[in-house]
Write an enzyme that holds these catalytic residues in place. Structure first.
Site, PDB file in Angstrom:
ATOM      1  N   PRO A   1     -16.207  64.081  74.782  1.00  0.00           N
ATOM      2  CA  PRO A   1     -15.347  63.444  75.779  1.00  0.00           C
ATOM      3  C   PRO A   1     -14.204  64.311  76.307  1.00  0.00           C
ATOM      4  CG  PRO A   1     -14.740  62.679  73.615  1.00  0.00           C
ATOM      5  CD  PRO A   1     -15.936  63.558  73.417  1.00  0.00           C
TER       6      PRO A   1
ATOM      7  N   LYS B   1     -11.208  69.106  73.591  1.00  0.00           N
ATOM      8  CA  LYS B   1     -11.137  70.563  73.439  1.00  0.00           C
ATOM      9  C   LYS B   1     -11.038  71.250  74.803  1.00  0.00           C
ATOM     10  CE  LYS B   1     -13.781  70.221  69.137  1.00  0.00           C
ATOM     11  NZ  LYS B   1     -13.869  68.730  69.193  1.00  0.00           N
TER      12      LYS B   1
ATOM     13  N   CYS C   1     -18.709  67.749  63.396  1.00  0.00           N
ATOM     14  CA  CYS C   1     -17.912  66.732  62.696  1.00  0.00           C
ATOM     15  C   CYS C   1     -18.798  66.051  61.646  1.00  0.00           C
ATOM     16  CB  CYS C   1     -17.327  65.724  63.672  1.00  0.00           C
ATOM     17  SG  CYS C   1     -18.535  64.932  64.767  1.00  0.00           S
TER      18      CYS C   1
END
Length: 445
Positions: free
Chosen positions: A246, A249, A359
């Protein structure tokens, strides 16, 4: 007596049941309103309650299911089990009056043809749980058995149980700030974590919070903010953010002055990225395309690949991932990550950097990718990450200079991440030019 319009009303509980069913069957995530059509018609208070109830079930699903298994001789239909899960969470974790939680669950069963004949079972089982309440915070039960076994093998039993204990805790909210935090610190109750990451105890709808509309911050977990910093972004650096949505970063790289290209195959998810760029007055080239087949010959000084993964490290905010992922999923994801890493390598200019992250808490998706990548790409080498670099918890650094961030590595918790940084060796011409420049500098001195 007429049932009051409150979060314990039947429409809210029906919506919670639909949302829980969709999450556990992997049909949708908790943010997908289409998973529970009844959500849209609820008042905000009732909608928030339905989501909170489902999150509470998922954070304590292991202990709840163990307690139910001990009291149900034969498994009822899944809809009945989900009604029992919701009732147990409401009574034992959310502090609802016991008689009200039982009555509401019986009413919910009675309202559904598939569950109606089991309403007596719902009543009896929930009353039994209330008489002998289970320990809903038991770390031995909070994670699926197969995941707890994997974490124990990878990190040791003590660390694995510490990670599992975090499943039951609702996390606070981490923000990445663009500028001086002082004007917001009091209003949002901010505490500093690392670099430009701050934490607030506030939860819920963030769009009404101070500084949001002005683009002064965006929501980003402390661990998720580390990888972009490891590219050492600066004005003029050309950077590619692969699998960018989304977009946290991308925002970090753009805020540091880098010239950013953000690519993701989901046009719908990129809309959110574009909205955040507009809100923060930052700029990036946004492209909807598959990163593995993107038809563009450019290379970049810095490439960031946050690869699709099992996402088991995000369970603090997305506890459904623990129950949605299956052992066979990991091998499929590992293969896709390898292909994406190869695609990312082709995009790195000689002398440039590549940061790979997931993640995930699963070693195959992190540590296991490093040696295989270096074997396939002799022109790359690990670029070791220094202890604490990028705001990473110092204890997350591994001996080879990669990062294995565990949820227990930060007070108050953090997402689980694996991060590796690679450097592409300069080509022969670049090495020659560097040598000539060094010789010229030596002669001039």
């Amino acid at each position: 007596m007429t049932e009051p319009r409150s979060p314990t009303g039947l429409p809210a509980r029906r919506a919670a049941l639909d949302l829980l069913t969709a999450a556990l069957s992997r049909r949708a995530g908790l943010e997908d309103d289409q998973a529970a059509p009844g959500l849209a018609g609820l008042e905000p208070r009732d909608r928030a309650f339905a989501r909170m109830l489902v999150l509470t079930v998922l954070r304590r699903l292991g202990p709840i299911d163990r307690a139910l298994d001990a009291r149900i001789p034969r498994q009822p239909p899944e809809v009945v089990r989900n009604i029992l899960r919701l009732g147990a969470a409401q009574a034992l974790a959310l502090g609802a009056p016991p008689h009200a939680a039982v009555s509401a669950s019986v009413d919910l069963a009675d309202s559904l043809p598939a569950a109606r004949r089991f309403k007596g079972l719902v009543n009896a089982v929930l009353r039994g749980l209330l008489r002998e309440p289970p320990d809903l915070d038991d770390p031995e039960a909070l994670a699926p058995d197969w995941l707890l076994a994997r974490w124990s093998a990878a990190f040791g039993r003590t660390a694995a149980l510490g990670v599992a204990s975090a499943i039951a805790t609702e996390p606070e909210t981490d923000l990445t700030l663009r500028d001086d935090p002082d004007p917001l610190a009091g209003a949002l109750g901010l505490s500093h974590l690392a670099a430009d990451t701050w934490r607030t105890a506030r939860r819920g709808e963030v769009s009404a919070w101070e500084g949001f509309a002005e683009g002064r911050w965006w929501v980003q977990d402390a661990s998720a903010a580390v990888p972009a910093r490891l590219l050492r972004p600066r004005p003029g650096l050309s950077a590619l953010d692969m699998c960018a949505a989304p977009g946290g970063k991308t925002l970090q790289l753009a805020a540091a002055g880098a010239k950013v290209t953000a690519i993701d195959r989901s046009a719908a998810r990129l809309r959110r990225l574009s909205e955040n760029l507009e809100r923060t007055s930052l700029s990036a080239e946004v492209i909807a395309a598959d990163a593995m087949t993107w038809d563009d010959g450019r290379t970049f000084d810095a490439v960031l690949l946050d690869a699709p993964c099992s996402a088991t490290g995000t369970f603090r905010r997305n506890p459904d991932v623990l129950w949605a992922v299956k052992p066979g999923d990991i091998a499929v994801l590992v293969a896709a990550q390898s292909r994406l890493l190869d695609a990312a390598a082709r995009r790195v200019s000689p002398g440039g950097r590549l940061v790979y992250c997931v993640c995930s808490l699963e070693p195959e998706e992190g540590e296991g990718q490093v040696a295989a990548f270096l074997k396939r790409h002799a022109d790359f080498a690990l670029d070791p990450i220094a202890p604490g670099e990028g705001g990473a918890p110092p204890e997350s650094r591994r001996a080879d200079g990669t990062l294995r961030i565990l949820p227990i590595h930060r007070t108050g918790g953090t997402d689980g991440f694996f991060v590796a940084r690679f450097a592409r060796r300069p080509n022969r011409r670049a090495r020659r030019d560097l040598a000539q420049a060094a010789e010229a500098a030596k002669s001039a001195s």
